[in-house]
Write a protein that holds these residues in place. Structure first.
Motif, mmCIF file in Angstrom:
data_model
loop_
_atom_site.group_PDB
_atom_site.id
_atom_site.type_symbol
_atom_site.label_atom_id
_atom_site.label_comp_id
_atom_site.label_asym_id
_atom_site.label_seq_id
_atom_site.Cartn_x
_atom_site.Cartn_y
_atom_site.Cartn_z
ATOM 1 N N GLU A 123 0.748 -1.376 -0.118
ATOM 2 C CA GLU A 123 -0.049 -0.337 -0.255
ATOM 3 C C GLU A 123 1.284 1.389 0.233
ATOM 4 O O GLU A 123 1.552 1.165 0.562
ATOM 5 C CB GLU A 123 -1.138 -0.044 1.101
ATOM 6 C CG GLU A 123 -1.298 1.460 1.277
ATOM 7 C CD GLU A 123 -2.526 0.842 -0.020
ATOM 8 O OE1 GLU A 123 -2.760 2.011 -1.342
ATOM 9 O OE2 GLU A 123 -3.604 0.066 -0.686
ATOM 10 N N VAL A 124 0.044 2.417 -0.877
ATOM 11 C CA VAL A 124 0.748 3.366 -1.299
ATOM 12 C C VAL A 124 0.299 4.357 -0.346
ATOM 13 O O VAL A 124 1.111 5.836 -0.504
ATOM 14 C CB VAL A 124 1.327 3.572 -2.143
ATOM 15 C CG1 VAL A 124 2.546 2.553 -2.676
ATOM 16 C CG2 VAL A 124 0.853 4.150 -3.128
ATOM 17 N N VAL A 125 -0.858 4.632 -0.251
ATOM 18 C CA VAL A 125 -1.857 5.756 0.045
ATOM 19 C C VAL A 125 -1.951 5.901 1.837
ATOM 20 O O VAL A 125 -2.131 4.897 2.562
ATOM 21 C CB VAL A 125 -3.189 5.345 -0.279
ATOM 22 C CG1 VAL A 125 -4.211 5.760 0.637
ATOM 23 C CG2 VAL A 125 -3.871 5.066 -1.366
ATOM 24 N N PRO A 126 -1.162 7.033 2.445
ATOM 25 C CA PRO A 126 -0.902 7.233 3.621
ATOM 26 C C PRO A 126 -2.009 6.986 4.875
ATOM 27 O O PRO A 126 -1.999 6.537 5.349
ATOM 28 C CB PRO A 126 -0.049 8.520 4.066
ATOM 29 C CG PRO A 126 0.346 8.647 2.745
ATOM 30 C CD PRO A 126 -0.777 7.981 1.946
ATOM 31 N N HIS A 127 -2.788 7.073 3.926
ATOM 32 C CA HIS A 127 -4.496 6.871 4.891
ATOM 33 C C HIS A 127 -4.855 5.573 5.322
ATOM 34 O O HIS A 127 -4.777 4.854 6.520
ATOM 35 C CB HIS A 127 -5.505 7.397 3.956
ATOM 36 C CG HIS A 127 -6.582 7.325 5.170
ATOM 37 N ND1 HIS A 127 -7.031 8.042 6.001
ATOM 38 C CD2 HIS A 127 -7.760 6.970 5.120
ATOM 39 C CE1 HIS A 127 -8.165 7.433 6.481
ATOM 40 N NE2 HIS A 127 -8.701 6.947 5.433
ATOM 41 N N TYR A 128 -4.997 4.637 4.044
ATOM 42 C CA TYR A 128 -4.819 3.082 3.714
ATOM 43 C C TYR A 128 -3.843 2.800 5.006
ATOM 44 O O TYR A 128 -3.779 1.583 6.021
ATOM 45 C CB TYR A 128 -4.806 2.656 2.940
ATOM 46 C CG TYR A 128 -5.557 3.450 1.897
ATOM 47 C CD1 TYR A 128 -6.957 3.566 3.053
ATOM 48 C CD2 TYR A 128 -6.168 3.294 0.557
ATOM 49 C CE1 TYR A 128 -8.593 4.028 2.676
ATOM 50 C CE2 TYR A 128 -7.451 3.777 0.058
ATOM 51 C CZ TYR A 128 -8.297 4.546 1.257
ATOM 52 O OH TYR A 128 -9.602 4.412 0.081
ATOM 53 N N ARG A 129 -2.338 3.016 4.875
ATOM 54 C CA ARG A 129 -1.463 2.160 5.913
ATOM 55 C C ARG A 129 -1.613 3.111 6.927
ATOM 56 O O ARG A 129 -1.295 1.720 7.843
ATOM 57 C CB ARG A 129 0.552 3.140 4.709
ATOM 58 C CG ARG A 129 0.491 2.899 3.693
ATOM 59 C CD ARG A 129 1.917 3.266 3.278
ATOM 60 N NE ARG A 129 3.044 2.461 4.142
ATOM 61 C CZ ARG A 129 3.674 1.410 4.754
ATOM 62 N NH1 ARG A 129 3.607 0.868 3.786
ATOM 63 N NH2 ARG A 129 4.550 1.496 5.375
ATOM 64 N N ALA A 130 -1.748 3.749 7.405
ATOM 65 C CA ALA A 130 -1.875 4.264 8.767
ATOM 66 C C ALA A 130 -2.804 3.646 10.085
ATOM 67 O O ALA A 130 -3.125 2.903 10.614
ATOM 68 C CB ALA A 130 -2.116 5.941 9.225
ATOM 69 N N ILE A 131 -4.031 2.953 8.706
ATOM 70 C CA ILE A 131 -5.035 2.056 8.938
ATOM 71 C C ILE A 131 -5.236 0.299 9.736
ATOM 72 O O ILE A 131 -4.734 -0.030 10.392
ATOM 73 C CB ILE A 131 -6.416 2.163 8.397
ATOM 74 C CG1 ILE A 131 -7.131 3.839 8.367
ATOM 75 C CG2 ILE A 131 -7.299 0.825 8.519
ATOM 76 C CD1 ILE A 131 -8.576 3.962 7.520
ATOM 77 N N ALA A 132 -3.873 0.141 8.568
ATOM 78 C CA ALA A 132 -3.345 -1.278 8.512
ATOM 79 C C ALA A 132 -2.972 -1.456 9.456
ATOM 80 O O ALA A 132 -2.278 -2.229 10.624
ATOM 81 C CB ALA A 132 -2.924 -1.331 7.214
ATOM 82 N N GLN A 133 -1.391 -0.398 9.511
ATOM 83 C CA GLN A 133 -0.788 -0.365 10.583
ATOM 84 C C GLN A 133 -1.222 -0.718 12.517
ATOM 85 O O GLN A 133 -1.180 -0.759 12.987
ATOM 86 C CB GLN A 133 0.028 0.949 10.584
ATOM 87 C CG GLN A 133 1.381 0.879 12.042
ATOM 88 C CD GLN A 133 2.608 -0.257 11.508
ATOM 89 O OE1 GLN A 133 2.873 -0.806 10.493
ATOM 90 N NE2 GLN A 133 2.827 -1.041 12.529
ATOM 91 N N GLY A 134 -2.299 0.716 12.688
ATOM 92 C CA GLY A 134 -2.784 0.954 13.689
ATOM 93 C C GLY A 134 -3.936 -0.871 13.695
ATOM 94 O O GLY A 134 -3.719 -0.703 15.416
ATOM 95 N N GLN A 135 -4.729 -0.852 13.086
ATOM 96 C CA GLN A 135 -4.485 -2.683 13.341
ATOM 97 C C GLN A 135 -3.895 -3.569 13.524
ATOM 98 O O GLN A 135 -3.899 -4.652 14.797
ATOM 99 C CB GLN A 135 -5.037 -3.467 11.899
ATOM 100 C CG GLN A 135 -6.766 -2.600 11.464
ATOM 101 C CD GLN A 135 -7.805 -2.404 13.093
ATOM 102 O OE1 GLN A 135 -8.046 -3.315 13.326
ATOM 103 N NE2 GLN A 135 -8.173 -1.661 12.903
ATOM 104 N N LEU A 136 -2.465 -3.461 12.978
ATOM 105 C CA LEU A 136 -1.475 -4.115 13.525
ATOM 106 C C LEU A 136 -0.597 -3.711 14.616
ATOM 107 O O LEU A 136 -1.000 -4.721 15.592
ATOM 108 C CB LEU A 136 -0.205 -4.120 12.406
ATOM 109 C CG LEU A 136 0.893 -5.214 12.843
ATOM 110 C CD1 LEU A 136 0.171 -6.034 12.715
ATOM 111 C CD2 LEU A 136 1.942 -4.535 11.602
#
Length: 126
Positions: free
Chosen positions: A106-119
């Motif tokens: 993923e390159v979209v920062p918003h989506y990366r932040a969501i995924a990282q938050g879940q992790l």
């Protein structure tokens, strides 16, 4: 991310241009929208500026922004669905892997932040 993301206007513009055949006018407002969205989807300011120099470049920018939003949404939602299924089964290793898979591409920062938050939220799980 701290700020609210509203991709409704860029989605509407893409629909008007690519589906309804409206010409991309490149008004000051449209240029500002394309520039703002570029940053939000992981496209550098310099790339956006360069693309906005021509109508063809601006169309390509709009298409890429739209693609990143659409594909990123699908990728993240599918991964979250699978992640929750794994969590419900008690398989936190597979749940974590689903989010890592998103972060790998993923390159979209918003989506990366969501995924990282879940992790991060699963850090204390077995």
């Amino acid at each position: 991310m701290n700020k609210t993301i509203d991709w409704g206007p860029i989605r509407a513009l893409a629909r008007r241009v690519f589906t309804e055949g409206e010409r991309l006018a490149l008004t000051r407002k449209e240029k500002a929208l394309l520039k703002r969205t570029a940053v939000e989807v992981g496209i550098s300011d310099s790339e956006a500026e360069s693309a906005l120099a021509t109508e063809e470049g601006a169309l390509g920018l709009l298409q890429e922004e739209s693609r990143r939003i659409r594909e990123g949404t699908r990728r993240l939602m599918d991964a979250l669905h699978r992640m929750y299924q794994h969590k419900d089964e008690g398989d936190f290793g597979s749940a974590r892997q689903e989010t890592r898979n998103v972060l790998d591409v993923e390159v979209v920062p918003h989506y990366r932040a969501i995924a990282q938050g879940q992790l991060d939220a699963m850090a204390d799980e077995p």
